[in-house]
Design a protein around this motif. Structure first.
Motif, PDB file in Angstrom:
ATOM      1  N   THR A 253       0.704  -1.117   0.054  1.00  0.00           N
ATOM      2  CA  THR A 253      -0.140   0.014   0.012  1.00  0.00           C
ATOM      3  C   THR A 253       0.996   1.222  -0.093  1.00  0.00           C
ATOM      4  O   THR A 253       2.029   1.090   0.268  1.00  0.00           O
ATOM      5  CB  THR A 253      -1.027   0.004   1.305  1.00  0.00           C
ATOM      6  N   ALA A 254       0.389   2.427  -0.537  1.00  0.00           N
ATOM      7  CA  ALA A 254       1.048   3.591  -0.461  1.00  0.00           C
ATOM      8  C   ALA A 254      -0.015   4.906  -0.093  1.00  0.00           C
ATOM      9  O   ALA A 254      -0.751   4.741  -0.596  1.00  0.00           O
ATOM     10  CB  ALA A 254       1.650   3.853  -1.680  1.00  0.00           C
ATOM     11  N   ALA A 255       0.183   5.145   1.011  1.00  0.00           N
ATOM     12  CA  ALA A 255      -0.637   6.414   1.603  1.00  0.00           C
ATOM     13  C   ALA A 255       0.035   7.047   2.566  1.00  0.00           C
ATOM     14  O   ALA A 255       0.763   6.734   3.372  1.00  0.00           O
ATOM     15  CB  ALA A 255      -1.932   5.980   2.053  1.00  0.00           C
TER      16      ALA A 255
ATOM     17  N   ALA B 197       1.583   0.055  -6.112  1.00  0.00           N
ATOM     18  CA  ALA B 197       0.716   0.753  -5.582  1.00  0.00           C
ATOM     19  C   ALA B 197       0.667   2.209  -5.674  1.00  0.00           C
ATOM     20  O   ALA B 197       1.767   2.846  -6.197  1.00  0.00           O
ATOM     21  CB  ALA B 197       0.657   0.705  -3.882  1.00  0.00           C
ATOM     22  N   ALA B 198      -0.271   2.916  -5.567  1.00  0.00           N
ATOM     23  CA  ALA B 198      -0.327   4.462  -5.878  1.00  0.00           C
ATOM     24  C   ALA B 198      -0.497   5.367  -4.668  1.00  0.00           C
ATOM     25  O   ALA B 198      -1.680   5.008  -3.971  1.00  0.00           O
ATOM     26  CB  ALA B 198      -1.267   4.903  -6.998  1.00  0.00           C
ATOM     27  N   ASP B 199       0.311   6.390  -4.585  1.00  0.00           N
ATOM     28  CA  ASP B 199      -0.228   7.436  -3.352  1.00  0.00           C
ATOM     29  C   ASP B 199      -0.744   8.695  -3.741  1.00  0.00           C
ATOM     30  O   ASP B 199      -0.036   9.250  -4.725  1.00  0.00           O
ATOM     31  CB  ASP B 199       1.170   7.619  -2.601  1.00  0.00           C
ATOM     32  N   ALA B 200      -1.982   9.037  -3.791  1.00  0.00           N
ATOM     33  CA  ALA B 200      -2.516  10.009  -4.314  1.00  0.00           C
ATOM     34  C   ALA B 200      -1.874  11.327  -3.793  1.00  0.00           C
ATOM     35  O   ALA B 200      -1.813  11.483  -2.597  1.00  0.00           O
ATOM     36  CB  ALA B 200      -4.001   9.839  -4.126  1.00  0.00           C
ATOM     37  N   PRO B 201      -1.886  12.464  -4.655  1.00  0.00           N
ATOM     38  CA  PRO B 201      -1.431  13.687  -4.358  1.00  0.00           C
ATOM     39  C   PRO B 201      -2.132  14.315  -3.288  1.00  0.00           C
ATOM     40  O   PRO B 201      -3.411  14.175  -3.354  1.00  0.00           O
ATOM     41  CB  PRO B 201      -1.307  14.497  -5.593  1.00  0.00           C
ATOM     42  N   ARG B 202      -1.507  14.827  -2.246  1.00  0.00           N
ATOM     43  CA  ARG B 202      -2.238  15.664  -1.503  1.00  0.00           C
ATOM     44  C   ARG B 202      -2.406  17.077  -1.693  1.00  0.00           C
ATOM     45  O   ARG B 202      -1.523  17.773  -2.119  1.00  0.00           O
ATOM     46  CB  ARG B 202      -1.744  15.442  -0.076  1.00  0.00           C
ATOM     47  N   PRO B 203      -3.631  17.728  -1.401  1.00  0.00           N
ATOM     48  CA  PRO B 203      -3.632  19.129  -1.700  1.00  0.00           C
ATOM     49  C   PRO B 203      -2.851  19.961  -0.907  1.00  0.00           C
ATOM     50  O   PRO B 203      -2.544  19.684   0.389  1.00  0.00           O
ATOM     51  CB  PRO B 203      -5.053  19.545  -1.341  1.00  0.00           C
ATOM     52  N   ALA B 204      -2.484  21.306  -1.359  1.00  0.00           N
ATOM     53  CA  ALA B 204      -1.412  21.936  -0.828  1.00  0.00           C
ATOM     54  C   ALA B 204      -2.410  22.713   0.262  1.00  0.00           C
ATOM     55  O   ALA B 204      -3.543  22.951   0.279  1.00  0.00           O
ATOM     56  CB  ALA B 204      -0.709  23.441  -1.756  1.00  0.00           C
TER      57      ALA B 204
END
Length: 347
Positions: free
Chosen positions: A266-268, A336-343
């Motif tokens: 997983t990636a988060a 696995a994909a880690d979604a971008p986090r908003p600034a």
């Protein structure tokens, strides 16, 4: 030491190939693994990058000869009645090292004993023996049935071909070249209209290029369904060739879950979660596109992990999200994909 009775079986397995971040590559190999008491024998041998001699890409005559050897219907290839049960996945040269074992008959039973790592004509049991493994005594009827079934039905030969949907130029052309370099057949087509069912059943996976629209994707899926071809469908995470190769390798892996070392990724929140079933070396690579849409790769971790779950922080830019993490062991690969986090909002 007397040999304890054990069950003998066979199971499909994969040695995942791939294109590494440094430009090197390793070859994809499908093979049949030995299963003792329901557990992969290869996994008992710690972090070993090897395949059995029962590989899917060898000619039928060679496969038959290998099986006849394991049944003791031909002379042992090495002194002392020793047989190679796992060897180098790249060249299969004994000089690279191989796991060998003495196979003998005791009444109707077959006994595997004196497991060793061997690089020359003779094995040194004191120096290179696997002292904690075996000996195993297999009842003759089950042993012969398992190996005989492999000769009667060697399994589908199509797991090493991938169909890429989209234009031949650009990304898919580079992807096809990378797949062929590691031993996976790759064909490119705009659609599957008019392709006969037998041809479609020759593929193990279908990967869609970024220009394939929803209508084209649905049509391809329908054609494969009508052909009765249960292929894996791969939706590319990003236009990065090594990442796409890893996704396809994951889709092609036929190894049963109980036989795998790497079981979850997983990636988060800037952290990779890795779960392994047995002690093995794990390599983590993060891929992303920079602000100019250029692919970037960063090695995150390369080390030995004990069985269980592990959390590994993603370093630097990779920790900001919007990255794709590839985990590799000697035998498998997961993505696995880690979604971008908003600034954060400026106040």
């Amino acid at each position: 030491m007397s040999a304890a009775y054990a069950t003998f079986g066979l199971a499909p397995a994969t040695r995942a190939g791939g294109v590494r971040a440094d430009g090197g590559h390793q070859v994809h190999r499908d093979f049949v693994d030995f299963v003792v008491d329901g557990y992969s024998l290869l996994r008992r041998l710690s972090d070993l990058d090897a395949v059995s001699p029962l590989a899917s890409d060898i000619p039928p005559a060679v496969l038959t000869a290998q099986v006849r050897g394991l049944l003791l219907e031909s002379e042992a290839p090495l002194p002392g009645g020793r047989y190679v049960i796992y060897g180098c996945p790249e060249c299969e040269d004994l000089a690279c090292g191989a796991v060998t074992v003495v196979i003998e008959r005791d009444g109707d039973d077959y006994v595997w004993r004196d497991f060793a790592w061997q690089t020359g004509e003779r094995a040194d049991l004191e120096l290179n023996g696997y002292h904690g493994i075996g000996p195993f005594r297999f009842p003759g009827s089950g042993y012969r049935e398992a190996l005989g079934a492999l000769l009667r039905d060697p399994g589908p030969p199509h797991g090493r071909r991938v169909l890429l949907i989209g234009p031949r130029a650009g990304l898919l052309g580079r992807l096809a070249a990378a797949l062929r370099a590691i031993g996976i057949g790759a064909d490119i087509t705009a659609d599957t209209e008019g392709v006969i069912a037998e041809e479609l059943r020759g593929y193990g996976a279908v990967a869609f290029g970024p220009r394939a629209g929803d209508t084209e994707r649905a049509a391809v899926r329908a054609d494969f369904d009508r052909a009765g071809a249960p292929v894996a469908h791969v939706e590319g995470l990003a236009p990065i060739v090594p990442l796409l190769v890893a996704q396809i390798e994951q889709a092609l892996d036929r190894t049963p879950l109980p036989q795998r070392r790497l079981t979850r990724l997983t990636a988060a929140d800037g952290t990779a979660g890795v779960e392994v079933a047995s002690t093995c070396r794990v390599r983590l690579t993060a891929y992303r596109l920079d602000r100019l849409s250029r692919p970037r790769a960063q090695e995150i971790f390369d080390g030995v992990l004990e069985p269980g779950s592990h959390r590994i922080p993603l370093d630097g830019r990779s920790a900001r999200g919007g990255v794709h993490v590839v985990a590799r062991t000697a035998g498998s690969v997961l993505v696995a994909a880690d979604a971008p986090r908003p600034a954060p909002e400026q106040g």
